[in-house]
Design a protein around this motif. Structure first.
Motif, PDB file in Angstrom:
ATOM      1  N   PHE A 229       1.740  20.885 -12.033  1.00 15.93           N
ATOM      2  CA  PHE A 229       2.517  20.191 -11.011  1.00 15.93           C
ATOM      3  C   PHE A 229       1.669  19.384 -10.026  1.00 15.93           C
ATOM      4  O   PHE A 229       2.201  18.821  -9.070  1.00 15.93           O
ATOM      5  CB  PHE A 229       3.362  21.201 -10.226  1.00 15.93           C
ATOM      6  N   ALA A 230       0.368  19.355 -10.236  1.00 13.82           N
ATOM      7  CA  ALA A 230      -0.501  18.584  -9.340  1.00 13.82           C
ATOM      8  C   ALA A 230      -0.722  17.199  -9.937  1.00 13.82           C
ATOM      9  O   ALA A 230      -1.146  17.072 -11.084  1.00 13.82           O
ATOM     10  CB  ALA A 230      -1.840  19.299  -9.148  1.00 13.82           C
ATOM     11  N   TRP A 231      -0.428  16.168  -9.128  1.00 10.41           N
ATOM     12  CA  TRP A 231      -0.518  14.799  -9.626  1.00 10.41           C
ATOM     13  C   TRP A 231      -1.597  14.034  -8.889  1.00 10.41           C
ATOM     14  O   TRP A 231      -1.784  14.191  -7.684  1.00 10.41           O
ATOM     15  CB  TRP A 231       0.830  14.093  -9.479  1.00 10.41           C
ATOM     16  N   ARG A 232      -2.304  13.186  -9.625  1.00 10.26           N
ATOM     17  CA  ARG A 232      -3.399  12.399  -9.054  1.00 10.26           C
ATOM     18  C   ARG A 232      -3.094  10.918  -9.278  1.00 10.26           C
ATOM     19  O   ARG A 232      -3.048  10.462 -10.435  1.00 10.26           O
ATOM     20  CB  ARG A 232      -4.715  12.777  -9.720  1.00 10.26           C
ATOM     21  N   PRO A 233      -2.883  10.150  -8.201  1.00 15.47           N
ATOM     22  CA  PRO A 233      -2.638   8.716  -8.386  1.00 15.47           C
ATOM     23  C   PRO A 233      -3.950   7.955  -8.578  1.00 15.47           C
ATOM     24  O   PRO A 233      -4.756   7.846  -7.662  1.00 15.47           O
ATOM     25  CB  PRO A 233      -1.949   8.314  -7.078  1.00 15.47           C
ATOM     26  N   LEU A 234      -4.201   7.485  -9.784  1.00 21.00           N
ATOM     27  CA  LEU A 234      -5.348   6.639 -10.045  1.00 21.00           C
ATOM     28  C   LEU A 234      -4.979   5.199  -9.708  1.00 21.00           C
ATOM     29  O   LEU A 234      -3.879   4.750 -10.030  1.00 21.00           O
ATOM     30  CB  LEU A 234      -5.761   6.747 -11.517  1.00 21.00           C
ATOM     31  N   GLN A 235      -5.886   4.487  -9.063  1.00 20.72           N
ATOM     32  CA  GLN A 235      -5.537   3.160  -8.576  1.00 20.72           C
ATOM     33  C   GLN A 235      -6.551   2.103  -9.001  1.00 20.72           C
ATOM     34  O   GLN A 235      -7.757   2.332  -8.988  1.00 20.72           O
ATOM     35  CB  GLN A 235      -5.433   3.166  -7.043  1.00 20.72           C
ATOM     36  N   LEU A 236      -6.010   0.951  -9.377  1.00 27.10           N
ATOM     37  CA  LEU A 236      -6.798  -0.262  -9.520  1.00 27.10           C
ATOM     38  C   LEU A 236      -6.572  -1.056  -8.236  1.00 27.10           C
ATOM     39  O   LEU A 236      -5.490  -1.604  -8.016  1.00 27.10           O
ATOM     40  CB  LEU A 236      -6.349  -1.066 -10.738  1.00 27.10           C
ATOM     41  N   ILE A 237      -7.570  -1.074  -7.382  1.00 34.12           N
ATOM     42  CA  ILE A 237      -7.434  -1.720  -6.078  1.00 34.12           C
ATOM     43  C   ILE A 237      -7.193  -3.216  -6.268  1.00 34.12           C
ATOM     44  O   ILE A 237      -7.744  -3.832  -7.187  1.00 34.12           O
ATOM     45  CB  ILE A 237      -8.703  -1.475  -5.235  1.00 34.12           C
ATOM     46  N   HIS A 238      -6.365  -3.795  -5.387  1.00 34.47           N
ATOM     47  CA  HIS A 238      -6.142  -5.238  -5.453  1.00 34.47           C
ATOM     48  C   HIS A 238      -7.510  -5.922  -5.474  1.00 34.47           C
ATOM     49  O   HIS A 238      -8.327  -5.722  -4.571  1.00 34.47           O
ATOM     50  CB  HIS A 238      -5.334  -5.709  -4.245  1.00 34.47           C
ATOM     51  N   PRO A 239      -7.805  -6.716  -6.504  1.00 28.74           N
ATOM     52  CA  PRO A 239      -9.171  -7.234  -6.664  1.00 28.74           C
ATOM     53  C   PRO A 239      -9.663  -8.100  -5.510  1.00 28.74           C
ATOM     54  O   PRO A 239     -10.857  -8.099  -5.207  1.00 28.74           O
ATOM     55  CB  PRO A 239      -9.105  -8.023  -7.974  1.00 28.74           C
ATOM     56  N   ALA A 240      -8.757  -8.816  -4.830  1.00 26.11           N
ATOM     57  CA  ALA A 240      -9.186  -9.643  -3.690  1.00 26.11           C
ATOM     58  C   ALA A 240      -9.635  -8.761  -2.529  1.00 26.11           C
ATOM     59  O   ALA A 240     -10.667  -9.026  -1.893  1.00 26.11           O
ATOM     60  CB  ALA A 240      -8.061 -10.568  -3.253  1.00 26.11           C
TER      61      ALA A 240
ATOM     62  N   TYR B  94       0.502 -10.204   6.336  1.00 21.54           N
ATOM     63  CA  TYR B  94      -0.600  -9.258   6.195  1.00 21.54           C
ATOM     64  C   TYR B  94      -0.349  -8.335   4.999  1.00 21.54           C
ATOM     65  O   TYR B  94       0.795  -7.906   4.758  1.00 21.54           O
ATOM     66  CB  TYR B  94      -0.745  -8.420   7.466  1.00 21.54           C
ATOM     67  N   PRO B  95      -1.398  -8.003   4.253  1.00 26.58           N
ATOM     68  CA  PRO B  95      -1.196  -7.159   3.066  1.00 26.58           C
ATOM     69  C   PRO B  95      -0.609  -5.790   3.396  1.00 26.58           C
ATOM     70  O   PRO B  95       0.135  -5.233   2.592  1.00 26.58           O
ATOM     71  CB  PRO B  95      -2.603  -7.030   2.462  1.00 26.58           C
ATOM     72  N   TYR B  96      -0.898  -5.247   4.598  1.00 32.53           N
ATOM     73  CA  TYR B  96      -0.382  -3.918   4.926  1.00 32.53           C
ATOM     74  C   TYR B  96       1.126  -3.898   5.131  1.00 32.53           C
ATOM     75  O   TYR B  96       1.728  -2.832   5.253  1.00 32.53           O
ATOM     76  CB  TYR B  96      -1.094  -3.314   6.141  1.00 32.53           C
ATOM     77  N   ASP B  97       1.765  -5.076   5.157  1.00 25.99           N
ATOM     78  CA  ASP B  97       3.227  -5.137   5.265  1.00 25.99           C
ATOM     79  C   ASP B  97       3.909  -5.106   3.898  1.00 25.99           C
ATOM     80  O   ASP B  97       5.138  -5.162   3.819  1.00 25.99           O
ATOM     81  CB  ASP B  97       3.651  -6.411   6.001  1.00 25.99           C
ATOM     82  N   TYR B  98       3.116  -5.030   2.830  1.00 23.09           N
ATOM     83  CA  TYR B  98       3.667  -5.113   1.474  1.00 23.09           C
ATOM     84  C   TYR B  98       3.350  -3.845   0.679  1.00 23.09           C
ATOM     85  O   TYR B  98       2.239  -3.313   0.743  1.00 23.09           O
ATOM     86  CB  TYR B  98       3.082  -6.329   0.736  1.00 23.09           C
ATOM     87  N   GLU B  99       4.333  -3.401  -0.072  1.00 24.80           N
ATOM     88  CA  GLU B  99       4.141  -2.251  -0.954  1.00 24.80           C
ATOM     89  C   GLU B  99       3.488  -2.695  -2.262  1.00 24.80           C
ATOM     90  O   GLU B  99       3.513  -3.862  -2.629  1.00 24.80           O
ATOM     91  CB  GLU B  99       5.480  -1.574  -1.253  1.00 24.80           C
ATOM     92  N   ASN B 100       2.909  -1.730  -2.975  1.00 20.39           N
ATOM     93  CA  ASN B 100       2.347  -1.951  -4.313  1.00 20.39           C
ATOM     94  C   ASN B 100       1.272  -3.023  -4.346  1.00 20.39           C
ATOM     95  O   ASN B 100       1.153  -3.778  -5.315  1.00 20.39           O
ATOM     96  CB  ASN B 100       3.467  -2.300  -5.305  1.00 20.39           C
ATOM     97  N   VAL B 101       0.485  -3.104  -3.268  1.00 19.40           N
ATOM     98  CA  VAL B 101      -0.639  -4.037  -3.257  1.00 19.40           C
ATOM     99  C   VAL B 101      -1.665  -3.613  -4.308  1.00 19.40           C
ATOM    100  O   VAL B 101      -2.193  -4.445  -5.047  1.00 19.40           O
ATOM    101  CB  VAL B 101      -1.273  -4.108  -1.854  1.00 19.40           C
ATOM    102  N   ASN B 102      -1.963  -2.338  -4.385  1.00 16.79           N
ATOM    103  CA  ASN B 102      -2.790  -1.805  -5.476  1.00 16.79           C
ATOM    104  C   ASN B 102      -1.901  -1.479  -6.658  1.00 16.79           C
ATOM    105  O   ASN B 102      -0.702  -1.208  -6.498  1.00 16.79           O
ATOM    106  CB  ASN B 102      -3.513  -0.521  -5.054  1.00 16.79           C
ATOM    107  N   HIS B 103      -2.480  -1.478  -7.857  1.00 18.49           N
ATOM    108  CA  HIS B 103      -1.746  -0.972  -9.007  1.00 18.49           C
ATOM    109  C   HIS B 103      -2.137   0.483  -9.206  1.00 18.49           C
ATOM    110  O   HIS B 103      -3.319   0.830  -9.193  1.00 18.49           O
ATOM    111  CB  HIS B 103      -2.071  -1.740 -10.289  1.00 18.49           C
ATOM    112  N   ARG B 104      -1.168   1.327  -9.369  1.00 22.70           N
ATOM    113  CA  ARG B 104      -1.489   2.733  -9.569  1.00 22.70           C
ATOM    114  C   ARG B 104      -0.617   3.348 -10.635  1.00 22.70           C
ATOM    115  O   ARG B 104       0.505   2.909 -10.892  1.00 22.70           O
ATOM    116  CB  ARG B 104      -1.366   3.523  -8.267  1.00 22.70           C
ATOM    117  N   PHE B 105      -1.160   4.345 -11.285  1.00 23.83           N
ATOM    118  CA  PHE B 105      -0.375   5.162 -12.196  1.00 23.83           C
ATOM    119  C   PHE B 105      -0.719   6.609 -11.922  1.00 23.83           C
ATOM    120  O   PHE B 105      -1.825   6.935 -11.490  1.00 23.83           O
ATOM    121  CB  PHE B 105      -0.604   4.797 -13.665  1.00 23.83           C
ATOM    122  N   ILE B 106       0.243   7.459 -12.151  1.00 25.08           N
ATOM    123  CA  ILE B 106       0.116   8.869 -11.783  1.00 25.08           C
ATOM    124  C   ILE B 106      -0.364   9.650 -12.991  1.00 25.08           C
ATOM    125  O   ILE B 106       0.254   9.625 -14.053  1.00 25.08           O
ATOM    126  CB  ILE B 106       1.468   9.436 -11.292  1.00 25.08           C
TER     127      ILE B 106
END
Length: 510
Positions: A85-96, A66-78
């Motif tokens: 000091f406030a950080w926002r993680p922008l994410q490219l969701i796993h396309p599937a 299951y995908p929820y058992d794996y880390e870094n399924v989405n690609h993100r950069f901070i």
């Protein structure tokens, strides 16, 4: 423009599958995700994503991965949010997962449930949500149309309300996307009781529980927070915030307060009243409702005023308007912007100021070498403390560098810039734009950001797909290029205005 609640289910599917909806932050134009989304859409269509899961053997039994058992399924950069000091993680969701979720949301019966519920959230005309996604019907991009809509509906609407109300209170939600409890999506669409009682039975097919499950799949099973960086997730956030609007409407009704209006743009609230005690009570009720949803107001951004018109316009915009004067040279102009950036870091007006500066210099042919170095130094210092302006800052920087005739000197300057920025943590988003600057110079720089590596190595993976079987879908994600080489070949060394500016030099809205 067309508002999303007016879409048919088929129009909603088309809208969310657009590249512009998949991510809503700036990337260089040679990164193209449209082909990837189209191919995955053609492959998945109405199929269940679980049909593509891999499997493993445990104690003699075959079990799915299951995908929820794996880390870094989405690609993100901070990316930095406030220059501090406030950080926002922008994410490219796993396309599937993204495409699968779009198909589920836009299934006709599911879309009907969502639209009907969100129209119910909007039933009180005194509480107006002004941030639902819209689609452009002219040459403007959807994002430019959205920003233009903010200016007309929020800023101008607030000024109009000064005719009716003497007091305004501003507040917003702290870390809204990062704090949304995913189960609350189903609470909003189906009521808390139904969602809880049927989460693991037949109710797991309720669209609210389906959305909840998909978000957990892409977030290592976490139930707190939704990804930021796509129109789809903006829309899902509106489901929860619209539910809060409905709860607030009911609680205000119970208090018999009637002389008020509220404008909400995503997690930002403007509460208008003629009695400051009414405003305080509404804020108290809102606080209680949000706490029940795992959200809380930001005390540093909560303020009350009886000056409705000046407080209807963002302070950074007012200060920029006041600071305008006749500027005789480029250095004076950029120093004025630098001074403004220190007072209002990472602000929309700072982006607008740099847009206009870029429009001023884009036809510049020659300039004194020492002047250019001074301008570069000022600009880099602005960028260093204001991550929001990386794209337009990179465009201006590319223009300045094009005025340096010596290739060796240009490389020396670029090295100095990179060395300075590497003093900062989490510079993946900046590296993307530094790469765009040097791409046409022929200068090779190693970058840590995977999206940058993808430019030269198609085998670099942005998303963890280990949970997929070695099937057509996985191969498609691996093999489909997101880099358009023809665009790179046709690009100029200087970044073009349309690459980084929503409205061009006539930007009036940021």
């Amino acid at each position: 423009m067309k508002k999303i609640l007016d879409f048919s289910h088929a129009e909603a599917r088309r809208f969310f599958l657009k590249e512009e909806s998949y991510y809503n932050f700036d990337l260089p134009k040679y990164f193209v995700f449209e082909k990837l989304l189209e191919q995955i859409s053609q492959e998945i269509q109405e199929k269940s994503l679980s049909d593509y899961y891999g499997n493993y053997v445990d104690a003699g039994k075959t079990k799915a991965t299951y995908p929820y058992d794996y880390e870094n399924v989405n690609h993100r950069f901070i990316n930095n949010k406030d220059g501090k000091f406030a950080w926002r993680p922008l994410q490219l969701i796993h396309p599937a997962i993204y495409v699968s979720l779009v198909y589920k949301i836009s299934k006709e019966e599911n879309w009907t449930v969502i639209v009907n519920k969100m129209n119910e959230f909007r039933s009180n005309s005194k509480i107006r949500c002004l941030s639902l996604p819209v689609e452009s019907d002219d040459k403007l991009s959807d994002m430019a149309t959205t920003v233009s809509n903010w200016w007309h509906s929020v800023e101008q609407g607030s000024i109009e309300l000064a005719l009716k109300y003497q007091y305004v209170q501003h507040t917003d939600i702290s870390d809204c996307y990062g704090s949304i409890y995913t189960h609350s999506i189903a609470w909003a669409l189906h009521t808390r009781e139904v969602a809880k009682n049927e989460r693991n039975g037949k109710g797991k097919n309720l669209i609210g529980n389906v959305i909840d499950s998909c978000i957990k799949d892409m977030s290592f099973g976490q139930t707190n927070g939704i990804p930021q960086g796509s129109v789809l997730m903006d829309f899902i956030a509106e489901i929860v915030l619209g539910y809060a609007d409905l709860e607030l409407s009911q609680k205000i009704h119970d208090t018999s307060i009637d002389d008020y209006e509220i404008l909400r743009y995503r997690d930002d609230y403007r509460i208008f009243t003629n009695n400051p005690q009414d405003g305080d009570l509404i804020l108290k009720l809102l606080t209680e409702i949000l706490m029940d949803l795992g959200l809380k107001l930001n005390p540093q951004k909560t303020l009350a005023s009886n000056h409705v018109i000046p407080n209807s316009i963002k302070q950074d915009k007012l200060d920029w308007i006041k600071s305008q004067k006749k500027i005789t040279n480029l250095q004076e102009h950029l120093l004025l912007i630098h001074d403004f950036s220190c007072k209002h870091p990472n602000s929309g007006s700072l982006s607008k100021a740099l847009d206009k500066f870029f429009a001023r210099i884009k036809r510049l042919k020659n300039n004194n070498r020492d002047d250019v170095l001074v301008l570069i130094s000022i600009l880099v210092d602005i960028m260093f403390k204001n991550p929001r302006i990386y794209p337009i800052g990179a465009a201006i920087l590319s223009k300045f560098l094009s005025l340096i005739n010596s290739g060796d000197e240009k490389i020396e300057i670029i090295n100095a810039i990179i060395s300075k920025f590497r003093l900062l943590p989490n510079i993946g988003y900046l590296e993307i734009w530094i790469q765009r600057i040097v791409l046409k110079t022929g200068y090779k720089i190693p970058f840590d950001e995977p999206i940058c590596k993808k430019l030269n190595d198609a085998n670099v993976s942005l998303w963890n797909s280990d949970w997929l079987n070695n099937n057509k879908l996985k191969q498609l994600i691996t093999n489909c290029s997101i880099v358009e080489r023809k665009i790179i070949e046709e690009m100029d060394e200087v970044i073009e205005e349309e690459e980084v500016s929503l409205f061009g030099s006539k930007n009036r809205y940021l």
